[in-house]
Design a protein around this motif. Structure first.
Motif, mmCIF file in Angstrom:
data_model
loop_
_atom_site.group_PDB
_atom_site.id
_atom_site.type_symbol
_atom_site.label_atom_id
_atom_site.label_comp_id
_atom_site.label_asym_id
_atom_site.label_seq_id
_atom_site.Cartn_x
_atom_site.Cartn_y
_atom_site.Cartn_z
ATOM 1 N N ASP A 13 -16.633 -34.036 19.037
ATOM 2 C CA ASP A 13 -17.049 -35.297 19.583
ATOM 3 C C ASP A 13 -15.049 -36.126 20.037
ATOM 4 O O ASP A 13 -15.193 -36.561 21.007
ATOM 5 C CB ASP A 13 -17.703 -36.228 18.908
ATOM 6 C CG ASP A 13 -19.023 -36.050 19.159
ATOM 7 O OD1 ASP A 13 -18.948 -34.729 20.145
ATOM 8 O OD2 ASP A 13 -19.549 -36.205 18.261
ATOM 9 N N ALA A 14 -14.654 -36.206 18.718
ATOM 10 C CA ALA A 14 -13.108 -37.451 19.023
ATOM 11 C C ALA A 14 -12.441 -36.797 19.681
ATOM 12 O O ALA A 14 -11.806 -37.490 20.863
ATOM 13 C CB ALA A 14 -12.928 -37.558 17.841
ATOM 14 N N GLY A 16 -12.696 -34.291 21.686
ATOM 15 C CA GLY A 16 -13.808 -34.063 23.625
ATOM 16 C C GLY A 16 -13.452 -35.242 23.835
ATOM 17 O O GLY A 16 -12.729 -35.833 25.644
ATOM 18 N N LYS A 17 -13.586 -36.496 23.034
ATOM 19 C CA LYS A 17 -12.655 -37.932 23.945
ATOM 20 C C LYS A 17 -11.398 -38.122 24.372
ATOM 21 O O LYS A 17 -11.218 -39.202 25.016
ATOM 22 C CB LYS A 17 -13.845 -39.144 23.097
ATOM 23 C CG LYS A 17 -15.135 -39.239 23.414
ATOM 24 C CD LYS A 17 -15.685 -40.183 22.822
ATOM 25 C CE LYS A 17 -17.400 -39.546 22.310
ATOM 26 N NZ LYS A 17 -17.560 -40.354 21.447
ATOM 27 N N ASP A 19 -9.239 -38.997 21.541
ATOM 28 C CA ASP A 19 -9.064 -40.298 20.270
ATOM 29 C C ASP A 19 -8.727 -39.338 19.435
ATOM 30 O O ASP A 19 -9.319 -38.913 18.607
ATOM 31 C CB ASP A 19 -10.606 -40.429 20.064
ATOM 32 C CG ASP A 19 -10.582 -41.263 19.506
ATOM 33 O OD1 ASP A 19 -9.207 -41.994 18.891
ATOM 34 O OD2 ASP A 19 -11.174 -42.081 18.576
#
Length: 86
Positions: A13-14, A16-17, A19
């Motif tokens: 998820d990170a 993908g962002k 981050d």
């Protein structure tokens, strides 16, 4: 869903962002990252520590691959072992 899967999902998820600090923060400070023998980025094996992975692998991928993205297709929970297909 086990704790290991939650950690792995959080890393993807990170990614993908965008981050990167969260991705690197999830890696063990003593990580020993090995690229496959014969692969272009294996020239720096082993990449020891999150910063070495960031510079030697992640930055190179982003620089060398147009539209680079990390997209997991399937995450398999094996308890302490997690497999990601993508």
């Amino acid at each position: 869903m086990g704790k290991s899967v939650e950690i792995v999902r959080g890393i993807y998820d990170a990614f993908g962002k965008g981050d990167v600090p969260a991705v690197l923060g999830a890696l063990d400070p003593r990580i020993d990252w090995q690229e496959a023998e014969g692969f272009l980025y294996a020239d720096g094996n082993p990449y020891v520590g999150p910063q070495a992975v960031a510079e030697g692998v992640f930055q190179r991928l982003v620089s060398n691959v147009d539209g680079f993205a990390v997209i997991p297709e399937n995450i398999i929970d094996g308890g302490d072992t997690v497999v990601v297909e993508g």
